[in-house]
Design a protein around this motif. Structure first.
Motif, short mmCIF file in Angstrom:
data_model
loop_
_atom_site.label_atom_id
_atom_site.label_comp_id
_atom_site.label_asym_id
_atom_site.label_seq_id
_atom_site.Cartn_x
_atom_site.Cartn_y
_atom_site.Cartn_z
N ILE A 85 79.81 -38.23 9.96
CA ILE A 85 81.12 -37.58 10.03
C ILE A 85 81.41 -36.89 8.70
CG2 ILE A 85 83.61 -37.94 10.30
CD1 ILE A 85 82.92 -40.33 12.08
N PRO A 86 81.42 -35.57 8.68
CA PRO A 86 81.70 -34.86 7.43
C PRO A 86 83.15 -35.05 7.00
CG PRO A 86 81.61 -33.31 9.24
CD PRO A 86 81.19 -34.63 9.80
N ILE A 87 83.36 -35.12 5.70
CA ILE A 87 84.69 -35.35 5.13
C ILE A 87 85.04 -34.19 4.22
CG2 ILE A 87 86.07 -36.87 3.65
CD1 ILE A 87 84.31 -39.20 4.55
N THR A 88 86.31 -33.79 4.24
CA THR A 88 86.83 -32.81 3.29
C THR A 88 87.59 -33.57 2.21
OG1 THR A 88 87.05 -31.15 5.05
CG2 THR A 88 88.26 -30.77 3.00
N TRP A 89 87.12 -33.45 0.96
CA TRP A 89 87.68 -34.19 -0.17
C TRP A 89 88.54 -33.26 -1.01
CZ3 TRP A 89 85.65 -39.32 -1.24
CH2 TRP A 89 84.58 -39.70 -0.41
N LEU A 90 89.83 -33.58 -1.17
CA LEU A 90 90.72 -32.79 -1.99
C LEU A 90 90.75 -33.38 -3.39
CD1 LEU A 90 91.34 -31.63 0.75
CD2 LEU A 90 93.78 -31.75 0.24
N VAL A 91 90.04 -32.71 -4.31
CA VAL A 91 89.74 -33.28 -5.62
C VAL A 91 90.71 -32.77 -6.68
CG1 VAL A 91 87.96 -33.53 -7.39
CG2 VAL A 91 87.32 -33.46 -4.96
N VAL A 92 91.27 -33.68 -7.47
CA VAL A 92 92.19 -33.35 -8.56
C VAL A 92 91.44 -33.48 -9.89
CG1 VAL A 92 94.41 -33.87 -9.63
CG2 VAL A 92 94.06 -34.36 -7.19
N PRO A 93 91.33 -32.39 -10.67
CA PRO A 93 90.54 -32.46 -11.91
C PRO A 93 91.04 -33.46 -12.95
CG PRO A 93 90.77 -30.17 -11.21
CD PRO A 93 91.68 -30.99 -10.33
N ASP A 94 92.38 -33.62 -13.08
CA ASP A 94 92.92 -34.54 -14.09
C ASP A 94 94.20 -35.16 -13.55
OD1 ASP A 94 93.50 -35.98 -16.36
OD2 ASP A 94 93.78 -34.25 -17.67
N PHE A 95 94.04 -36.10 -12.64
CA PHE A 95 95.15 -36.68 -11.90
C PHE A 95 96.18 -37.31 -12.83
CE2 PHE A 95 96.91 -40.06 -9.03
CZ PHE A 95 97.39 -39.23 -8.04
N HIS A 96 97.42 -36.78 -12.78
CA HIS A 96 98.55 -37.29 -13.58
C HIS A 96 98.25 -37.31 -15.07
CE1 HIS A 96 100.60 -39.46 -9.92
NE2 HIS A 96 100.41 -38.17 -9.74
N HIS A 97 97.40 -36.40 -15.52
CA HIS A 97 97.07 -36.24 -16.95
C HIS A 97 96.28 -37.42 -17.53
CE1 HIS A 97 99.71 -32.69 -17.66
NE2 HIS A 97 100.44 -33.24 -16.71
N CYS A 98 95.83 -38.34 -16.72
CA CYS A 98 95.15 -39.52 -17.29
C CYS A 98 93.94 -39.94 -16.48
CB CYS A 98 96.12 -40.69 -17.42
SG CYS A 98 96.83 -41.25 -15.85
N ASN A 99 93.48 -39.09 -15.57
CA ASN A 99 92.33 -39.43 -14.73
C ASN A 99 91.38 -38.25 -14.66
OD1 ASN A 99 92.26 -42.01 -12.60
ND2 ASN A 99 94.18 -41.74 -13.71
N SER A 100 90.90 -37.81 -15.83
CA SER A 100 90.01 -36.66 -15.88
C SER A 100 88.66 -36.99 -15.26
CB SER A 100 89.83 -36.22 -17.33
OG SER A 100 88.84 -35.22 -17.41
N LEU A 101 88.12 -36.01 -14.54
CA LEU A 101 86.78 -36.17 -13.98
C LEU A 101 85.72 -36.24 -15.06
CD1 LEU A 101 87.07 -33.62 -11.05
CD2 LEU A 101 86.88 -36.11 -10.82
N ALA A 102 86.04 -35.73 -16.26
CA ALA A 102 85.05 -35.71 -17.34
C ALA A 102 84.56 -37.11 -17.69
CB ALA A 102 85.64 -35.04 -18.58
N GLY A 103 85.40 -38.10 -17.54
CA GLY A 103 85.00 -39.46 -17.89
C GLY A 103 84.68 -40.33 -16.69
N ALA A 104 84.42 -39.70 -15.56
CA ALA A 104 84.22 -40.45 -14.31
C ALA A 104 82.84 -40.19 -13.75
CB ALA A 104 85.30 -40.08 -13.31
N ASP A 105 81.82 -40.64 -14.47
CA ASP A 105 80.44 -40.36 -14.07
C ASP A 105 80.13 -40.87 -12.66
OD1 ASP A 105 80.25 -39.33 -16.57
OD2 ASP A 105 78.87 -40.85 -17.36
N ALA A 106 80.58 -42.09 -12.36
CA ALA A 106 80.25 -42.68 -11.06
C ALA A 106 80.88 -41.89 -9.92
CB ALA A 106 80.70 -44.14 -11.01
#
Length: 255
Positions: free
Chosen positions: A34-55
């Motif tokens: 089942i394919p999923i559409t993921w709505l991705v936030v680059p830096d959620f609430h200014h404290c959840n940057s993708l840059a530090g989220a390797d996993a």
């Protein structure tokens, strides 16, 4: 193959919210492909940057490789503009949502933030064709900014819009307000009625949020609804794949 589709859409995807979604995604994967559409936030609430989220990034890499779609979903997913000044602004920005990031941005502000988001997707070599504003709220400046970018579509609660012309295509969506028990109960009643009303709609979107995953009642509803719609003959599909399957646009929205 069925000419009716169902799109499973996960909103607010970020390092903070992935633990909420993970058990549900595992349950979806257990159903089948089942394919999923993921709505991705680059830096959620200014404290959840993708840059530090390797996993998380590696997981999203794997999802793209298997046919899922990643969509740009704001940049911070928070409303950082000056405080509301009118009753309408207060309602939209403090009652309806606190997260309408693109609700009041000028064209220049929106363009800058959208470009930053696209740069993040480019950095991680993620294909991106769509943008969804947090809470589906867009200023006129945001609409004008979207016309200048190499994106294929945006959406609101009832439509997909081809860009740059904002050609509207009916695509009704089910969504819950799951923050309290009475809201969850009312959401189920409303969505059950809407699902029956939309039984012949070409595409139904299931718009899930992290808070839905924190309550068994709402989480089970989404899994059961997904299964039921597939058993009813609907083809699971991403939003961009659905647009690709259409021969021609349906109607045009005012600019």
């Amino acid at each position: 193959m069925s000419d009716r589709g169902v799109a499973l859409v996960l909103h607010d995807v970020a390092p903070q919210t992935w633990p909420d979604y993970q058990p549900f995604v595992e349950a979806v994967d257990a159903i089948g492909s089942i394919p999923i559409t993921w709505l991705v936030v680059p830096d959620f609430h200014h404290c959840n940057s993708l840059a530090g989220a390797d996993a998380l990034r590696k997981m999203l890499d794997a999802r793209v490789a298997k046919g899922d779609e990643l969509v740009l979903h704001g940049y911070f997913h928070s409303d950082d503009m000056p405080a509301p000044r009118t009753p309408k602004e207060w309602f939209m920005r403090r009652v309806y949502t606190w997260e309408g990031e693109f609700y009041q941005l000028s064209q220049a502000q929106a363009l800058s933030r959208l470009q930053r988001g696209l740069e993040v997707f480019e950095r991680y070599q993620w294909p991106v064709r769509g943008f969804v504003a947090p809470a589906w709220l867009m200023s006129e400046g945001t609409r004008q900014a979207l016309r200048q970018l190499p994106l294929s579509y945006t959406s609101d609660t009832q439509h997909l819009y081809r860009l740059p012309g904002f050609t509207a295509i009916d695509a009704p969506g089910l969504v819950w307000s799951a923050g309290s028990a009475w809201r969850r109960g009312l959401s189920k009643v409303v969505c059950d009625l809407r699902e029956r009303h939309w039984q012949n709609a070409p595409l139904i979107r299931l718009g899930l949020h992290p808070v839905d995953m924190r309550h068994r009642f709402s989480r089970d509803y989404w899994l059961e609804t997904l299964k039921r719609l597939i058993d009813d003959g609907r083809r699971p599909i991403t939003k961009s794949a659905w647009l690709d399957s259409l021969a021609a646009p349906a109607s045009t929205s005012p600019a």
